[in-house]
Motif scaffolding. Sequence first.
Motif: not given
Length: 224
Positions: A63-75
């Motif tokens: 249950d670990i929240s993760v993200y990638n805010d790079d413009e190519d992904y933003d997820i």
Amino acid sequence: MNDRTINIRSIQHYMYCPRRFALLEVNNDWQENAFVVKANLQHQHVHDGSHCYSDSKKIVRSDISVYNDDEDYDIFGVTDCIEFVRSESGISINGHEGLFEVSIIEYKPKAPKGYDFNETDAIQVFAQKICVDSVWNCKSEAYIYYADIRKRVKLPFDSEYQKYDDMLKRFLSEMREILEEKRIPQRRKNQKCSGCSMADICFPKEKKYCVRDIIMSQKGAEAK
């Protein structure tokens, strides 16, 4: 997070059916069936904390929240399980001594027949990998654990990284077009809908024309 940010779980909905994705994200529709309930119950077990432990070889967290805010992904999203395995060739983790290699484990209730994994499952886990690699500055490995056969399947991201990266970026671009236009796509030709929990909402069944019902309703109105 902004209006462009996409939840990883939505990618699988889009791959299965763009119309289903739009009904969920544009119309805010939702309906469950037995398949959805079973998967939800399994994920509740995975995320209940019982899969979190540490020993001399690894640290396991669910249950670990993760993200990638790079413009190519933003997820962004939530992983079922991440294993930090001690290794001299690994990376450092805040709060823990030593070095670790990182593995993502996604849990699915049933293995596909005739091939090792579903592409819809693989692209979901690849999106998780994009986030995990960004958060921990690592090159994680990724697996799907199929509960019915009690087996982990390693996903081929080492050898086919570019294929999945191109696929993910294309899907994200198409999904954002639908969201920006607030458009509900037509059903794709040969789309398989029998197992979809949204089938009745997507194409509601019309009640058959019945002369008797019309006459009885008119009599009821006259009686008043």
